[in-house]
Design a protein around this motif. Structure first.
Motif, PDB file in Angstrom:
ATOM      1  N   GLN A 190       0.836  -1.214   0.000  1.00 25.04           N
ATOM      2  CA  GLN A 190       0.000   0.000   0.000  1.00 25.04           C
ATOM      3  C   GLN A 190       0.863   1.253   0.000  1.00 25.04           C
ATOM      4  O   GLN A 190       0.587   2.209  -0.727  1.00 25.04           O
ATOM      5  N   ARG A 191       1.920   1.271   0.818  1.00 25.87           N
ATOM      6  CA  ARG A 191       2.821   2.423   0.863  1.00 25.87           C
ATOM      7  C   ARG A 191       3.443   2.696  -0.510  1.00 25.87           C
ATOM      8  O   ARG A 191       3.698   3.838  -0.873  1.00 25.87           O
TER       9      ARG A 191
ATOM     10  N   ASP B 226       2.053   1.940  -3.335  1.00 22.37           N
ATOM     11  CA  ASP B 226       0.993   2.087  -4.339  1.00 22.37           C
ATOM     12  C   ASP B 226       1.015   0.936  -5.353  1.00 22.37           C
ATOM     13  O   ASP B 226       0.795   1.143  -6.555  1.00 22.37           O
ATOM     14  N   ILE B 227       1.317  -0.271  -4.858  1.00 23.25           N
ATOM     15  CA  ILE B 227       1.278  -1.478  -5.680  1.00 23.25           C
ATOM     16  C   ILE B 227      -0.035  -2.200  -5.394  1.00 23.25           C
ATOM     17  O   ILE B 227      -0.310  -2.550  -4.243  1.00 23.25           O
ATOM     18  N   SER B 228      -0.847  -2.372  -6.403  1.00 24.06           N
ATOM     19  CA  SER B 228      -2.141  -3.040  -6.192  1.00 24.06           C
ATOM     20  C   SER B 228      -1.933  -4.531  -5.958  1.00 24.06           C
ATOM     21  O   SER B 228      -1.016  -5.142  -6.517  1.00 24.06           O
TER      22      SER B 228
ATOM     23  N   GLU C 216      11.754  -1.739   0.437  1.00 25.13           N
ATOM     24  CA  GLU C 216      10.729  -1.198  -0.450  1.00 25.13           C
ATOM     25  C   GLU C 216      11.230  -1.172  -1.894  1.00 25.13           C
ATOM     26  O   GLU C 216      10.466  -1.467  -2.825  1.00 25.13           O
TER      27      GLU C 216
ATOM     28  N   SER D 261       7.966  -5.796  -8.581  1.00 22.64           N
ATOM     29  CA  SER D 261       6.687  -5.408  -9.192  1.00 22.64           C
ATOM     30  C   SER D 261       6.866  -4.949 -10.638  1.00 22.64           C
ATOM     31  O   SER D 261       5.890  -4.879 -11.389  1.00 22.64           O
TER      32      SER D 261
END
Length: 196
Positions: free
Chosen positions: A20-21, A23-25, A187, A194
């Motif tokens: 979420q931090r 912004d990865i769905s 991160e 991703s």
């Protein structure tokens, strides 16, 4: 979109919070049909490898995971599940990467579990570690380790002995540390995965 294999691992919240931090769905994988909904897969991990394997078998996910052709990232116990065998519960695992998961006890004089920050050494050209400095510190918490095997090893860590901090084979990638608890470097690793 990242699918998280849900087998009752204890760190689902921390991995979803990290995604979420960034912004990865993401979404949860509970059945083998769920794999079709995602282009990348994370197998998280906290807990007992043998018990985790039993849950994967019961849900039908154990049969589906080795057949995946999309990028897969195993984390901690999720890494161990990709190996042939674990001394934890003397369990036969997924057998995707032909190495063993062994117990530190009796092999090191250091405190077990290995818990806290430790540096890892890796090949900077490895795409999983893009834009991460070699010898960066990551957060570990584990009593079992992956035996070092040059063919599959992509990062090493020293804790009384040298073990694999990360391994890879084809589309399967795995790390023993917890990127979701490893600050900016962790991160960055999740972002790298991703974008595979």
């Amino acid at each position: 979109m990242v699918g998280i294999v849900n087998y009752g691992a204890g760190n689902i919240f921390s991995i979803t919070a990290a995604l979420q931090r960034l912004d990865i769905s993401y979404g949860m994988i509970n059945t083998k049909d769920d794999f079709d909904r995602y282009d990348r897969i994370i197998i998280p991990g906290v807990g007992h490898a043998g018990a985790a394997m039993d849950k994967l078998k019961a849900s039908g996910l154990a049969e589906a995971i080795p057949k995946l052709e999309k990028p897969v990232l195993g984390i901690c116990v999720g890494m161990q599940l990709l190996t042939d065998f674990s001394e934890e519960g003397h369990a036969e695992l997924l057998g995707i990467i032909p190495v063993k998961t062994l117990h530190f006890e009796g092999r090191v004089t250091e405190k077990v579990p290995h818990m806290g920050w430790n540096s890892i050494s890796f090949d900077p050209s490895c795409p999983l570690f893009k834009d991460i400095a070699n010898n960066t510190y990551f957060y570990f918490v584990h009593s079992y380790f992956i035996e070092h095997e040059d063919r599959y090893n992509i990062a090493t860590c020293d804790y009384g002995l040298t073990f694999s901090a990360a391994i890879a084979k084809n589309n399967f990638w795995a790390v023993q540390f917890h990127p979701e608890k490893s600050g900016k470097a962790g991160e960055q690793l999740l972002l790298n995965f991703s974008h595979f």
